[in-house]
Design a protein around this motif. Sequence first.
Motif, mmCIF file in Angstrom:
data_model
loop_
_atom_site.group_PDB
_atom_site.id
_atom_site.type_symbol
_atom_site.label_atom_id
_atom_site.label_comp_id
_atom_site.label_asym_id
_atom_site.label_seq_id
_atom_site.Cartn_x
_atom_site.Cartn_y
_atom_site.Cartn_z
ATOM 1 N N GLY A 185 -4.910 10.552 13.289
ATOM 2 C CA GLY A 185 -3.484 10.660 13.592
ATOM 3 C C GLY A 185 -2.651 9.661 12.814
ATOM 4 N N ALA A 186 -3.248 8.505 12.492
ATOM 5 C CA ALA A 186 -2.518 7.475 11.748
ATOM 6 C C ALA A 186 -2.132 7.929 10.352
ATOM 7 N N LEU A 187 -2.768 8.976 9.848
ATOM 8 C CA LEU A 187 -2.390 9.499 8.531
ATOM 9 C C LEU A 187 -0.940 9.986 8.530
ATOM 10 N N GLY A 188 -0.398 10.272 9.724
ATOM 11 C CA GLY A 188 0.988 10.710 9.825
ATOM 12 C C GLY A 188 2.003 9.645 9.460
ATOM 13 N N LEU A 189 1.557 8.398 9.312
ATOM 14 C CA LEU A 189 2.459 7.325 8.883
ATOM 15 C C LEU A 189 3.065 7.629 7.513
ATOM 16 N N ALA A 190 2.432 8.499 6.772
ATOM 17 C CA ALA A 190 2.941 8.864 5.445
ATOM 18 C C ALA A 190 4.359 9.413 5.509
ATOM 19 N N GLY A 191 4.734 9.994 6.646
ATOM 20 C CA GLY A 191 6.057 10.590 6.771
ATOM 21 C C GLY A 191 7.200 9.610 6.623
ATOM 22 N N PHE A 192 6.949 8.337 6.870
ATOM 23 C CA PHE A 192 8.012 7.337 6.764
ATOM 24 C C PHE A 192 8.401 7.048 5.319
ATOM 25 N N PHE A 193 7.646 7.575 4.382
ATOM 26 C CA PHE A 193 7.908 7.281 2.970
ATOM 27 C C PHE A 193 8.251 8.544 2.176
ATOM 28 N N ASN A 194 8.517 9.644 2.870
ATOM 29 C CA ASN A 194 8.671 10.916 2.166
ATOM 30 C C ASN A 194 9.949 11.016 1.346
ATOM 31 N N LYS A 195 10.898 10.133 1.555
ATOM 32 C CA LYS A 195 12.140 10.185 0.775
ATOM 33 C C LYS A 195 12.182 9.148 -0.338
ATOM 34 N N LYS A 196 11.115 8.385 -0.484
ATOM 35 C CA LYS A 196 11.089 7.341 -1.499
ATOM 36 C C LYS A 196 10.487 7.851 -2.812
ATOM 37 N N LYS A 197 10.831 7.164 -3.895
ATOM 38 C CA LYS A 197 10.197 7.466 -5.170
ATOM 39 C C LYS A 197 8.714 7.151 -5.041
ATOM 40 N N TRP A 198 7.893 8.018 -5.572
ATOM 41 C CA TRP A 198 6.444 7.905 -5.397
ATOM 42 C C TRP A 198 6.073 7.935 -3.916
ATOM 43 N N GLY A 199 6.855 8.695 -3.149
ATOM 44 C CA GLY A 199 6.654 8.730 -1.707
ATOM 45 C C GLY A 199 5.300 9.248 -1.284
ATOM 46 N N LEU A 200 4.771 10.238 -2.020
ATOM 47 C CA LEU A 200 3.462 10.778 -1.651
ATOM 48 C C LEU A 200 2.384 9.724 -1.832
ATOM 49 N N GLN A 201 2.428 9.037 -2.964
ATOM 50 C CA GLN A 201 1.415 8.024 -3.222
ATOM 51 C C GLN A 201 1.514 6.869 -2.224
ATOM 52 N N ILE A 202 2.743 6.393 -1.992
ATOM 53 C CA ILE A 202 2.937 5.277 -1.057
ATOM 54 C C ILE A 202 2.560 5.710 0.359
ATOM 55 N N GLY A 203 2.990 6.919 0.732
ATOM 56 C CA GLY A 203 2.680 7.423 2.062
ATOM 57 C C GLY A 203 1.187 7.617 2.261
ATOM 58 N N TYR A 204 0.520 8.092 1.224
ATOM 59 C CA TYR A 204 -0.931 8.280 1.323
ATOM 60 C C TYR A 204 -1.612 6.943 1.572
ATOM 61 N N ILE A 205 -1.210 5.928 0.819
ATOM 62 C CA ILE A 205 -1.804 4.602 1.001
ATOM 63 C C ILE A 205 -1.537 4.087 2.416
ATOM 64 N N ALA A 206 -0.309 4.284 2.910
ATOM 65 C CA ALA A 206 0.034 3.837 4.263
ATOM 66 C C ALA A 206 -0.813 4.557 5.304
ATOM 67 N N GLY A 207 -1.004 5.863 5.126
ATOM 68 C CA GLY A 207 -1.811 6.628 6.063
ATOM 69 C C GLY A 207 -3.260 6.180 6.071
ATOM 70 N N VAL A 208 -3.804 5.935 4.883
ATOM 71 C CA VAL A 208 -5.199 5.478 4.786
ATOM 72 C C VAL A 208 -5.341 4.097 5.422
ATOM 73 N N ILE A 209 -4.347 3.231 5.211
ATOM 74 C CA ILE A 209 -4.388 1.908 5.841
ATOM 75 C C ILE A 209 -4.368 2.051 7.361
ATOM 76 N N GLY A 210 -3.547 2.987 7.864
ATOM 77 C CA GLY A 210 -3.511 3.224 9.304
ATOM 78 C C GLY A 210 -4.864 3.660 9.833
ATOM 79 N N ARG A 211 -5.504 4.588 9.128
ATOM 80 C CA ARG A 211 -6.832 5.011 9.550
ATOM 81 C C ARG A 211 -7.820 3.854 9.457
#
Length: 232
Positions: A142-168
């Motif tokens: 479920g922590a992978l959903g943290l990626a949503g907080f970065f969806n409007k940023k440049k490189w949002g997918l990459q940053i969000g993916y890293i955030a989600g993996v860190i959450g997990r």
Amino acid sequence: MNNFFATPEGGWGDGSVHLTTVGIAIVIAVIALLLIVAAIVRHKNATHKSALTTKQLVYSAVAIALAVVCSMIKLFDMPMGGSVTLLSMLFIVLIAYWYGPYVGIMTAVAQKKVAYGLVQFVLEPIFYTIPQMLLDYPLAFGALGLAGFFNKKKWGLQIGYIAGVIGRFVFATISGVVFFAAYAPEGMSPLAYSAGYQASYLVPEAIITLIIICIPPVSHALAEVRKRAVEA
């Protein structure tokens, strides 16, 4: 619990158990209940700006299906759970990346992420305790959903993916410290042992995924998919 929900014949050595047929049926029932709850939430929020549309539900369901398929393609397995898979976490991150944190976590998609964690549990139903199972499956995935907080940023997918993996990683590490400290080598901190163990499979998969999604054709394809996923 033994011989009803689970039996003490797991594959991780002494102390582990695995689900019985009844146990798997119960988990599947919980998944179904979560999806029903998600549908109820969607209905009650039908006029709310964060309510899910049918299109969003369909895209989310397809992403989860792809994640499950990819989770079965493993480069290697760890001895006590965890594996390097082919992009499985990416497809869960994409849901939050498409629809943001409020739709991705607070409404039905949050239920889908928990359901995905439980699906992973059904595919590999080996655990030690119920709290450990909750940390390693519904909460960690479920922590992978943290990626949503970065969806409007440049490189949002990459940053969000890293955030989600860190959450997990955080949830999995907590599980390791609380429930697997006895496996730490003598003289080694349980926190260091758990963090190192989780990083040994999460970091390689994260690096592989980040390299792939940064390849221009893949990046452009994902951008097109996102455009189609979010357009009215």
